[in-house]
Design a protein around this motif. Sequence first.
Motif, mmCIF file in Angstrom:
data_model
loop_
_atom_site.group_PDB
_atom_site.id
_atom_site.type_symbol
_atom_site.label_atom_id
_atom_site.label_comp_id
_atom_site.label_asym_id
_atom_site.label_seq_id
_atom_site.Cartn_x
_atom_site.Cartn_y
_atom_site.Cartn_z
ATOM 1 N N TYR A 38 30.811 66.546 32.698
ATOM 2 C CA TYR A 38 32.160 67.092 32.858
ATOM 3 C C TYR A 38 32.438 68.176 31.810
ATOM 4 O O TYR A 38 32.930 69.252 32.136
ATOM 5 N N ASP A 39 32.111 67.896 30.563
ATOM 6 C CA ASP A 39 32.383 68.855 29.483
ATOM 7 C C ASP A 39 31.512 70.105 29.573
ATOM 8 O O ASP A 39 31.942 71.186 29.190
ATOM 9 N N GLY A 40 30.295 69.966 30.094
ATOM 10 C CA GLY A 40 29.364 71.088 30.117
ATOM 11 C C GLY A 40 29.267 71.830 31.429
ATOM 12 O O GLY A 40 28.549 72.830 31.530
ATOM 13 N N MET A 41 30.002 71.404 32.431
ATOM 14 C CA MET A 41 29.805 71.963 33.773
ATOM 15 C C MET A 41 30.094 73.457 33.865
ATOM 16 O O MET A 41 29.495 74.142 34.676
ATOM 17 N N TYR A 42 30.977 73.979 33.032
ATOM 18 C CA TYR A 42 31.277 75.410 33.085
ATOM 19 C C TYR A 42 30.086 76.249 32.637
ATOM 20 O O TYR A 42 29.976 77.409 33.001
ATOM 21 N N ASP A 43 29.182 75.640 31.868
ATOM 22 C CA ASP A 43 28.006 76.359 31.386
ATOM 23 C C ASP A 43 26.906 76.469 32.433
ATOM 24 O O ASP A 43 26.093 77.386 32.379
ATOM 25 N N PHE A 44 26.838 75.530 33.381
ATOM 26 C CA PHE A 44 25.706 75.525 34.311
ATOM 27 C C PHE A 44 26.077 75.553 35.790
ATOM 28 O O PHE A 44 25.192 75.640 36.634
ATOM 29 N N LEU A 45 27.363 75.482 36.116
ATOM 30 C CA LEU A 45 27.766 75.510 37.525
ATOM 31 C C LEU A 45 28.537 76.782 37.847
ATOM 32 O O LEU A 45 29.236 77.327 36.999
ATOM 33 N N LYS A 46 28.433 77.204 39.100
ATOM 34 C CA LYS A 46 29.263 78.309 39.570
ATOM 35 C C LYS A 46 30.701 77.791 39.703
ATOM 36 O O LYS A 46 30.909 76.616 40.034
ATOM 37 N N PRO A 47 31.678 78.649 39.459
ATOM 38 C CA PRO A 47 33.081 78.201 39.450
ATOM 39 C C PRO A 47 33.528 77.462 40.714
ATOM 40 O O PRO A 47 34.300 76.513 40.627
ATOM 41 N N GLN A 48 33.040 77.854 41.868
ATOM 42 C CA GLN A 48 33.469 77.196 43.097
ATOM 43 C C GLN A 48 32.981 75.755 43.202
ATOM 44 O O GLN A 48 33.494 74.978 44.009
ATOM 45 N N SER A 49 32.000 75.368 42.386
ATOM 46 C CA SER A 49 31.473 74.004 42.414
ATOM 47 C C SER A 49 32.188 73.062 41.455
ATOM 48 O O SER A 49 31.988 71.845 41.525
ATOM 49 N N ILE A 50 33.008 73.593 40.581
ATOM 50 C CA ILE A 50 33.672 72.773 39.566
ATOM 51 C C ILE A 50 34.546 71.677 40.201
ATOM 52 O O ILE A 50 34.391 70.503 39.859
ATOM 53 N N PRO A 51 35.442 71.989 41.129
ATOM 54 C CA PRO A 51 36.268 70.919 41.714
ATOM 55 C C PRO A 51 35.423 69.836 42.396
ATOM 56 O O PRO A 51 35.720 68.645 42.287
ATOM 57 N N GLU A 52 34.378 70.259 43.071
ATOM 58 C CA GLU A 52 33.521 69.310 43.782
ATOM 59 C C GLU A 52 32.821 68.348 42.826
ATOM 60 O O GLU A 52 32.757 67.143 43.075
ATOM 61 N N VAL A 53 32.305 68.863 41.721
ATOM 62 C CA VAL A 53 31.601 67.993 40.779
ATOM 63 C C VAL A 53 32.573 67.048 40.077
ATOM 64 O O VAL A 53 32.214 65.913 39.764
ATOM 65 N N ILE A 54 33.802 67.460 39.874
ATOM 66 C CA ILE A 54 34.796 66.563 39.280
ATOM 67 C C ILE A 54 35.042 65.365 40.196
ATOM 68 O O ILE A 54 35.092 64.211 39.737
ATOM 69 N N ILE A 55 35.158 65.622 41.477
ATOM 70 C CA ILE A 55 35.362 64.528 42.432
ATOM 71 C C ILE A 55 34.148 63.605 42.469
ATOM 72 O O ILE A 55 34.285 62.374 42.490
ATOM 73 N N ILE A 56 32.955 64.170 42.456
ATOM 74 C CA ILE A 56 31.721 63.369 42.449
ATOM 75 C C ILE A 56 31.670 62.498 41.199
ATOM 76 O O ILE A 56 31.396 61.293 41.269
ATOM 77 N N LEU A 57 31.910 63.096 40.040
ATOM 78 C CA LEU A 57 31.867 62.342 38.786
ATOM 79 C C LEU A 57 32.896 61.217 38.762
ATOM 80 O O LEU A 57 32.593 60.100 38.338
ATOM 81 N N ALA A 58 34.105 61.510 39.205
ATOM 82 C CA ALA A 58 35.148 60.480 39.216
ATOM 83 C C ALA A 58 34.753 59.313 40.119
ATOM 84 O O ALA A 58 34.944 58.146 39.765
ATOM 85 N N ASP A 59 34.188 59.627 41.270
ATOM 86 C CA ASP A 59 33.779 58.598 42.217
ATOM 87 C C ASP A 59 32.703 57.693 41.617
ATOM 88 O O ASP A 59 32.818 56.467 41.643
ATOM 89 N N TYR A 60 31.658 58.288 41.054
ATOM 90 C CA TYR A 60 30.562 57.483 40.526
ATOM 91 C C TYR A 60 30.919 56.798 39.217
ATOM 92 O O TYR A 60 30.417 55.711 38.921
ATOM 93 N N GLN A 61 31.803 57.387 38.443
ATOM 94 C CA GLN A 61 32.252 56.720 37.222
ATOM 95 C C GLN A 61 33.047 55.466 37.592
ATOM 96 O O GLN A 61 32.898 54.420 36.961
ATOM 97 N N TYR A 62 33.868 55.558 38.603
ATOM 98 C CA TYR A 62 34.613 54.399 39.083
ATOM 99 C C TYR A 62 33.651 53.316 39.586
ATOM 100 O O TYR A 62 33.777 52.140 39.244
ATOM 101 N N LYS A 63 32.684 53.714 40.392
ATOM 102 C CA LYS A 63 31.721 52.758 40.948
ATOM 103 C C LYS A 63 30.890 52.084 39.865
ATOM 104 O O LYS A 63 30.423 50.959 40.055
ATOM 105 N N GLN A 64 30.711 52.765 38.740
ATOM 106 C CA GLN A 64 29.901 52.238 37.642
ATOM 107 C C GLN A 64 30.372 50.852 37.213
ATOM 108 O O GLN A 64 29.562 50.003 36.833
ATOM 109 N N ALA A 65 31.672 50.602 37.285
ATOM 110 C CA ALA A 65 32.223 49.317 36.857
ATOM 111 C C ALA A 65 31.857 48.166 37.798
ATOM 112 O O ALA A 65 31.964 47.008 37.418
ATOM 113 N N PHE A 66 31.397 48.485 38.997
ATOM 114 C CA PHE A 66 31.176 47.455 40.007
ATOM 115 C C PHE A 66 29.731 47.301 40.473
ATOM 116 O O PHE A 66 29.416 46.326 41.144
#
Length: 88
Positions: A38-66
């Motif tokens: 999340y903190d480094g995504m601006y360094d390696f992703l194109k700007p249009q991918s930023i919202p998508e990766v945030i949703i992916i990270l949030a989803d898998y971070q949530y699933k991590q607990a289960f």
Amino acid sequence: RVLFRSIIKHLKAKDFTAMRKWAATSEVDHATFYRKIYDGMYDFLKPQSIPEVIIILADYQYKQAFVADQEINLVACLTEIMATVKFK
């Protein structure tokens, strides 16, 4: 930092085998890892991918607990990132 760069290299190259091996052998704390992406995504992703990766990270971070196997969850997250986002 080197560990983080190596996984980004594998994702950008769409090298599933190397990414899966990295996930199996790295001693990374998964919660910390999601934050590093999340903190480094601006360094390696194109700007249009930023919202998508945030949703992916949030989803898998949530699933991590289960999930029964943290490695499978991490590989699934990285696979989705590899398949859907655009790298610089």
